[in-house]
Scaffold this active site. Structure first.
Site, PDB file in Angstrom:
ATOM      1  N   ASN A   6      -2.024   4.813  -2.317  1.00 36.38           N
ATOM      2  CA  ASN A   6      -1.652   5.423  -3.587  1.00 36.38           C
ATOM      3  C   ASN A   6      -1.892   4.303  -4.600  1.00 36.38           C
ATOM      4  O   ASN A   6      -1.216   3.279  -4.546  1.00 36.38           O
ATOM      5  CB  ASN A   6      -0.183   5.842  -3.564  1.00 36.38           C
ATOM      6  CG  ASN A   6       0.330   6.295  -4.904  1.00 36.38           C
ATOM      7  OD1 ASN A   6      -0.366   6.207  -5.919  1.00 36.38           O
ATOM      8  ND2 ASN A   6       1.554   6.775  -4.932  1.00 36.38           N
ATOM      9  N   ALA A   8      -1.001   3.755  -7.453  1.00 37.33           N
ATOM     10  CA  ALA A   8       0.172   3.382  -8.251  1.00 37.33           C
ATOM     11  C   ALA A   8       1.129   2.473  -7.485  1.00 37.33           C
ATOM     12  O   ALA A   8       2.057   1.914  -8.063  1.00 37.33           O
ATOM     13  CB  ALA A   8       0.919   4.640  -8.703  1.00 37.33           C
ATOM     14  N   CYS A   9       0.890   2.283  -6.208  1.00 33.19           N
ATOM     15  CA  CYS A   9       1.780   1.504  -5.335  1.00 33.19           C
ATOM     16  C   CYS A   9       1.375   0.025  -5.324  1.00 33.19           C
ATOM     17  O   CYS A   9       0.229  -0.313  -5.015  1.00 33.19           O
ATOM     18  CB  CYS A   9       1.716   2.079  -3.926  1.00 33.19           C
ATOM     19  SG  CYS A   9       2.472   1.076  -2.650  1.00 33.19           S
ATOM     20  N   SER A  10       2.323  -0.847  -5.617  1.00 36.25           N
ATOM     21  CA  SER A  10       2.025  -2.281  -5.639  1.00 36.25           C
ATOM     22  C   SER A  10       1.663  -2.812  -4.251  1.00 36.25           C
ATOM     23  O   SER A  10       0.805  -3.689  -4.125  1.00 36.25           O
ATOM     24  CB  SER A  10       3.196  -3.065  -6.218  1.00 36.25           C
ATOM     25  OG  SER A  10       4.344  -2.922  -5.406  1.00 36.25           O
TER      26      SER A  10
END
Length: 119
Positions: A6, A8-10
């Site tokens: 994803n 958006a996932c760090s």
């Protein structure tokens, strides 16, 4: 090697940065857009050696709405969990790397990413 991410996932971005820094050849699968089928989830679970509840993000809003914390975690409930992951891919723990040797890892740490690279 494939990595389910994803963007958006760090943790996902960190795993991709490490793979790039090491010059690893891999394919990115944005699993929220290219949602894995129940069969693909079963395959990844087999490669991970885990059960669906082991890779479920139970703190997500979808999980609360489904009441996942109360679902049984046994063989009889396995398919119900897999269906939930396929219908709500945001619940899938990330990133997941499928390694060249047929195994997979949930690569939330640099050590796990390196482990996958070495397989």
């Amino acid at each position: 090697m494939e990595i389910w991410i994803n963007p958006a996932c760090s943790k996902c971005r960190g795993a991709v940065r490490l793979l790039d820094a090491e010059g690893v050849d891999y394919t990115v699968r944005r699993y929220l857009e290219d949602v894995p089928s129940p069969d693909e989830i079963r395959t990844v679970l087999d490669r991970l050696g885990l059960e669906p509840w082991d890779i479920t993000r139970t703190r997500e809003e979808d999980a609360r709405e489904l009441g996942l914390k109360e679902w049984p975690r046994d063989a009889d409930a396995r398919e119900r969990w897999i269906t939930a992951l396929a219908e709500h891919p945001k619940l899938i723990q990330r990133p997941i790397i499928t390694a060249e040797d047929g195994t997979a890892v949930v690569a939330r740490t640099d050590e796990a990413v390196r482990d996958a690279m070495g397989r």
